[in-house]
Enzyme design. Structure first.
Site, PDB file in Angstrom:
ATOM      1  N   ASP A 109      90.556 -22.159  -4.037  1.00  0.00           N
ATOM      2  CA  ASP A 109      91.805 -22.520  -4.713  1.00  0.00           C
ATOM      3  C   ASP A 109      92.917 -22.964  -3.769  1.00  0.00           C
ATOM      4  O   ASP A 109      94.067 -23.099  -4.182  1.00  0.00           O
ATOM      5  CB  ASP A 109      92.303 -21.366  -5.588  1.00  0.00           C
ATOM      6  CG  ASP A 109      92.571 -20.100  -4.794  1.00  0.00           C
ATOM      7  OD1 ASP A 109      92.245 -20.058  -3.587  1.00  0.00           O
ATOM      8  OD2 ASP A 109      93.099 -19.136  -5.386  1.00  0.00           O
ATOM      9  N   GLU A 110      92.603 -23.227  -2.507  1.00  0.00           N
ATOM     10  CA  GLU A 110      93.650 -23.722  -1.610  1.00  0.00           C
ATOM     11  C   GLU A 110      93.038 -24.539  -0.475  1.00  0.00           C
ATOM     12  O   GLU A 110      91.891 -24.327  -0.071  1.00  0.00           O
ATOM     13  CB  GLU A 110      94.498 -22.586  -1.042  1.00  0.00           C
ATOM     14  CG  GLU A 110      93.750 -21.617  -0.162  1.00  0.00           C
ATOM     15  CD  GLU A 110      94.679 -20.589   0.487  1.00  0.00           C
ATOM     16  OE1 GLU A 110      95.740 -20.989   1.013  1.00  0.00           O
ATOM     17  OE2 GLU A 110      94.321 -19.404   0.472  1.00  0.00           O
ATOM     18  N   ASP A 124      97.997 -25.037  -3.139  1.00  0.00           N
ATOM     19  CA  ASP A 124      97.505 -23.720  -3.549  1.00  0.00           C
ATOM     20  C   ASP A 124      97.641 -23.576  -5.061  1.00  0.00           C
ATOM     21  O   ASP A 124      98.755 -23.630  -5.608  1.00  0.00           O
ATOM     22  CB  ASP A 124      98.312 -22.634  -2.839  1.00  0.00           C
ATOM     23  CG  ASP A 124      97.673 -21.265  -2.930  1.00  0.00           C
ATOM     24  OD1 ASP A 124      96.601 -21.136  -3.551  1.00  0.00           O
ATOM     25  OD2 ASP A 124      98.250 -20.309  -2.365  1.00  0.00           O
TER      26      ASP A 124
END
Length: 397
Positions: free
Chosen positions: A103-104, A13
């Site tokens: 983003d993860e 993350d």
């Protein structure tokens, strides 16, 4: 049910992603509190978070909490490019990557010890490579289950690494606050606290029927399982998006209902255009609202057939908005969002001509014009001269 003997699921993350990209690209912003957003904070840096600033907070309120913060206009293309670069690192780490957002992601590294080292070795290498190749900090949690790996990354933030060994799972999990349980928002947390349940361990001590009585069947069973770290979901490569949605912050000033409706129209057009581009149809329309006291409400309507027709979905969204008018008038509104769920592939689906005022052919013609000449080439009259807001970068469908 397959049970792993080793912690081999990584949850990677990026830390304060949008703000981190701005700090990477502008050395003057490094170490300073940064607020990415216009009117509403899309992403605060950790320096701003330390002063109490949160995502979705109004910029004015954020500046009162953190007067020395620098407000930066979002650069969505830069975030999209950074995300693609990070995902290339993920793909170089393991072939089994399940993207969650830009983003993860979850990464499954089972069976790779001989060629790549232990899961912890791989996580350390991944963090080094993301920093070297993309210039961004990333936190990684490692565990046997997706749920616990995500919890571990949350505990390790920012810019950390935490591996939870199988024999220490409940020892790690149970002292944590109930807010760490996946799916526990403010409303559920208030109910749990009111019942004297403040930690995950206390939730684990409650029998499942009692949790069902307190929270409802789905939530009660879900939290009972997570409190015992029961999460059989595998990491699935290439899983398609389960919903398509968009939202718009309205700011903290009083917003007339007519303006809320105009925002809803723009959101529905954006969502349905994305659905058609991805070849998806959906049956359930979901309206999401946030109020001035930061509380939220969700309303949904399931259609009799799956569709990506703009007018059909707009009609359903407007019905939901109309039903919410009393609470909007009482509490004020700061954000409106719409999403479509229960998605299916449009290929091979029976096309039903049930809406005469807005045909599928009209939708496709508008999509073609916008695809060739830009999204502003043709639009509804009520949207002329109005900002379309920001379209958040997304993973490919």
């Amino acid at each position: 049910m397959f049970v792993r003997s080793e912690a081999t699921i990584l949850h990677a993350d990026l830390d304060a992603f949008f703000a981190a990209v701005e700090q990477r690209d502008d050395p003057d912003l490094r170490g300073r509190p940064v607020l990415v957003g216009v009117g509403v904070v899309m992403c605060p840096s950790y320096e701003a978070k330390a002063k109490g600033v949160e995502s979705a907070m109004g910029v004015r309120r954020a500046l009162r909490l953190c007067p020395d913060a620098v407000v930066v206009r979002p650069r969505l293309s830069a975030y999209s490019e950074a995300s693609k670069a990070v995902y290339r690192v993920f793909d170089d780490t393991t072939p089994l990557v399940e993207g969650i957002s830009i983003d993860e992601a979850f990464l499954d590294v089972a069976g790779m010890r001989r060629i790549a080292g232990s899961p912890t070795d791989m996580a350390r290498r991944l963090r080094r490579e993301v920093l070297r190749r993309v210039g961004l900090p990333i936190t990684v949690g490692i565990a046997r289950t997706k749920f616990l790996a995500k919890v571990a990354s949350g505990v390790a933030k920012p810019d950390g690494l935490l591996s939870v060994p199988p024999e220490g799972e409940l020892e790690f999990l149970h002292p944590l606050p109930v807010e760490r349980l996946w799916g526990v928002g403010r409303v559920t947390a208030r109910r749990l606290h009111a019942a004297g349940l403040d930690t995950v361990g206390q939730v684990a001590e409650v029998a499942e029927p009692a949790l069902v009585t307190l929270l409802g069947r789905a939530a009660g069973r879900h939290l009972h399982a997570l409190a015992h770290n029961r999460d059989p979901r595998p990491v699935v490569k290439g899983r398609r998006r389960r919903s398509v949605g968009a939202q718009r912050a309205l700011g903290w000033k009083k917003t007339p209902l007519a303006e809320v409706d105009i925002s809803l129209v723009a959101l529905v057009e954006r969502v349905t255009q994305r659905m058609r581009a991805a070849g998806r149809l959906g049956r359930t329309v979901v309206l999401r609202l946030r109020f001035e006291d930061s509380s939220r409400a969700t309303r949904s309507q399931t259609l009799p057939y799956a569709t990506a027709n703009t007018q059909v979905i707009l009609n359903a969204a407007r019905e939901l908005l109309g039903a919410a008018i009393p609470i909007i008038e009482r509490q004020g509104i700061t954000l409106v969002g719409v999403s479509v769920m229960n998605l299916a592939d449009s290929r091979g689906q029976l096309r039903l001509a049930l809406d005469e005022e807005w045909s599928e052919e009209l939708d496709l013609a508008l999509d073609e014009v916008r695809g060739r000449f830009g999204s502003d080439a043709i639009m509804r009259a009520i949207l002329l001269g109005r900002s379309g807001g920001f379209s958040m970068p997304l993973l490919p469908d």
